[in-house]
Design a protein around this motif. Structure first.
Motif, PDB file in Angstrom:
ATOM      1  N   TRP A   1       0.842  -1.196   0.000  1.00  0.00           N
ATOM      2  CA  TRP A   1       0.000   0.000   0.000  1.00  0.00           C
ATOM      3  C   TRP A   1       0.881   1.252   0.000  1.00  0.00           C
ATOM      4  CZ3 TRP A   1      -0.419   4.147   3.334  1.00  0.00           C
ATOM      5  CH2 TRP A   1      -1.402   5.068   2.968  1.00  0.00           C
TER       6      TRP A   1
ATOM      7  N   LEU B   1       3.929   1.470  -1.099  1.00  0.00           N
ATOM      8  CA  LEU B   1       4.586   1.588  -2.406  1.00  0.00           C
ATOM      9  C   LEU B   1       3.622   2.135  -3.465  1.00  0.00           C
ATOM     10  CD1 LEU B   1       7.220   1.023  -3.980  1.00  0.00           C
ATOM     11  CD2 LEU B   1       6.197  -1.126  -4.702  1.00  0.00           C
ATOM     12  N   SER B   2       2.356   1.742  -3.369  1.00  0.00           N
ATOM     13  CA  SER B   2       1.407   2.160  -4.406  1.00  0.00           C
ATOM     14  C   SER B   2       1.268   3.684  -4.445  1.00  0.00           C
ATOM     15  CB  SER B   2       0.046   1.510  -4.186  1.00  0.00           C
ATOM     16  OG  SER B   2      -0.547   2.030  -3.015  1.00  0.00           O
ATOM     17  N   ASN B   3       1.609   4.345  -3.345  1.00  0.00           N
ATOM     18  CA  ASN B   3       1.566   5.808  -3.342  1.00  0.00           C
ATOM     19  C   ASN B   3       2.558   6.418  -4.311  1.00  0.00           C
ATOM     20  OD1 ASN B   3      -0.377   6.835  -1.336  1.00  0.00           O
ATOM     21  ND2 ASN B   3       0.746   5.439  -0.021  1.00  0.00           N
TER      22      ASN B   3
END
Lengths: 287, 294
Positions: free
Chosen positions: A121, A123-125
């Protein structure tokens, strides 16, 4: 002869062709930078001519560099100083938050949300487009009176770099043995002490890599700086864009300012070359 | 003692929370704001506050204004061609550089340079070199008897000029990543193949390529996600022109939001953009999930 991977028998002629192709590609890669260096030592009149060899084809001058550091000294030095301050501060905060979070995810077990889900999560930023938060950032910084302020840009650059920093620190910490910290904790050393005195020193190369990567990304960032700065908080990339005027592009100015902006990240990248690929591929590939 | 007595449970959260809170405040909250704004009309130059208009902005971009589709079309084409081109060139170079010879590291160092440079500097340096009349590239072309190319002034050429510069900037990334992947492969396979009399091309197609296929997909996705955000090259080289032939999604959002101050419309188009990127991001993340354990 078996050399490295994918290579069977090699005749000398083969290697010559290989090197020839690599040299062609190196020239293509280096040409813009070399051309910029040459142009930055030309007079404005010469800068529009395709001449390459100083003294023979054109008279080298310090016109562009004098203009940058004497005539428009304040502008240049302010942009340079801003670039340094923003990149240094934002990568320091990024590293601090990133090392804590990465350590937590590498060493402790989270139950309700799995470690991996938290990490992914975070990293997805890194993946959503910067323009998706551009308008709110502008409004937030306006409300906080942080438009055209270094602090506002530092906050934004930290957000931009933090996801990758957490992810890479997690990666680095999980490669290190936890025995030392566990031994220290059995001896009565607290968790924070174990982190600062044992984990941090052995993870030093990883910390440096994350710091330098964040520094390069922040130094090179352009979109948020033009959105959030007008004059005082301007960085070098915005100064480069400023050499485009209604009269057109001043080649000598673009060349000298670009060289100035290119040198620090390139040197850092060369120093960091071992970790650059790992960082840019989000740890998917390790050298 | 006070610190040491904090339980394991609290310690892990104490380490993790600062980053989580920071990202919640600075990434998730603003995204929520973008979502809210996307349902409003707010021309900030003339309107003091946003006015609720429901799905009007989305309707506008999806059905009424062709400029969104134009930007999406150009950006997709640019991503497709650049990433493919970079991958092919990167594979060729990595194949060549997997030979061991003197001076090999020299090339690896040289190839690091483009991707470390600020993209906006790259853009302006190329703009300078590609100037139609006095740029060094056209003057060289003319001096060897070729005709000048309208790099940035022709509607048909300009998109490929952006692609060319992107390939200049990012082929080294593909190449270095692939080279690192090559070198992680077990050497025994190649020794066995060499004993069987395979040449290096056969080894490349029969051993290397199948083994690094997952890596190729991963780095292409990473590259594609970053390429989709294309902004600086457009800003610096063409300014989205001629007309809007090279207008990328990021650039279009920037123009709507920061030039025209249409904050509602800017928000909605940036969310449409986000949704498109999400498809790529989810694919990439599910790959990361599979590959990594822990």
């Amino acid at each position: 002869m078996i050399t490295e991977h994918g290579i069977g028998k090699r005749k000398p002629i083969g290697i010559t062709i290989v090197i020839f192709i690599l040299i062609i590609f190196a020239i293509w890669t280096l040409f813009p930078v070399i051309w910029a260096v040459i142009t930055s030592f030309k007079e404005p009149g010469d800068s529009y001519k395709p001449t390459f060899i100083p003294y023979k084809q054109f008279k080298p001058t310090l016109y562009a560099w004098k203009n940058a550091f004497i005539t428009t000294r304040d502008r240049t030095l302010r942009a340079l100083r801003n670039s340094i301050i923003i990149a240094t501060l934002s990568s320091t905060v990024t590293l601090l938050l990133g090392a804590f979070a990465g350590y937590s995810l590498a060493r402790y077990e989270f139950r309700k949300w799995k470690n991996k889900d938290i990490a992914l999560w975070i990293l997805s930023n890194r993946m959503f487009p910067p323009v998706a938060v551009m308008i709110p950032y502008f409004l937030i910084m306006q409300k906080l009176h942080l438009l055209d302020n270094l602090l506002g840009i530092v906050m934004v650059h930290t957000t931009m770099n933090l996801p990758l920093a957490v992810w890479l620190m997690l990666d680095f910490f999980s490669e290190l043995p936890k025995d030392l910290e566990e031994a220290a904790m059995i001896d009565g050393c607290g968790h924070f002490k174990a982190f600062f005195y044992i984990a941090i020193p052995i993870a030093a190369p990883g910390l440096v890599a994350v710091y330098v990567l964040s520094f390069i990304f922040s130094w090179n960032e352009f979109l948020f700086v033009i959105v959030l700065s007008f004059k005082k908080a301007m960085t070098l990339p915005v100064l480069i864009a400023g050499s485009l005027t209604v009269r057109g592009l001043d080649f000598w100015k673009v060349a000298s300012l670009s060289i100035l902006a290119i040198i620090p990240p390139v040197i850092l990248a060369l120093v960091l070359s071992r970790y650059l690929v790992r960082g840019l591929t989000m740890g998917a590939i390790k050298e | 003692m006070a610190v040491a007595s904090i339980g394991r449970k609290n310690v892990k959260w104490a380490f993790l929370l600062p980053a989580l809170i920071y990202l919640m405040l600075m990434a998730i909250l603003p995204l929520g704001w973008t979502l809210t704004l996307s349902f409003t009309k707010w021309h900030a130059n003339i309107m003091p506050s946003p006015k609720w208009v429901g799905l009007d902005n989305y309707k506008y971009f999806l059905f009424e204004n062709p400029r969104f589709w134009n930007a999406l079309g150009f950006t997709s084409m640019y991503v497709g061609i650049s990433v493919t081109g970079e991958l092919i060139l990167g594979l060729i170079l990595a194949f060549l550089l997997s030979h061991k010879f003197k001076g090999r590291n020299f090339f690896r160092v040289i190839y690091l340079i483009p991707m470390a440079c600020p993209p906006i500097a790259v853009a302006f340096l190329w703009r300078m070199m590609l100037h139609p009349d006095i740029g060094v590239i056209n003057t060289i072309l003319k001096s060897i008897g070729l005709s000048a190319v309208k790099w940035t002034t022709s509607v048909n050429m300009a998109p490929f000029t952006i692609i060319m510069v992107d390939i200049w900037e990012w082929t080294p990334f593909m190449f270095l990543a692939l080279l690192a992947a090559f070198q992680s492969l077990p050497i025994e396979l190649y020794q066995a193949a060499a004993v069987d009399g395979a040449n290096s091309w056969q080894m490349f197609t029969h051993i290397t390529l199948p083994l690094i296929a997952p890596v190729i997909v991963t780095i292409s996705l990473i590259r594609a996600i970053d390429a989709f955000k294309l902004f600086e090259l457009v800003f610096g080289i063409t300014g989205a022109g001629p007309g809007s032939a090279t207008e990328s999604l990021s650039f279009y959002v920037y123009v709507i939001g920061m030039k025209w101050f249409k904050l509602g419309r800017g928000s909605s188009i940036s969310l449409l953009f986000l949704i498109i990127l999400l498809i790529f991001a989810i694919t990439l993340i599910s790959r990361f999930k599979k590959v990594r354990t822990g």
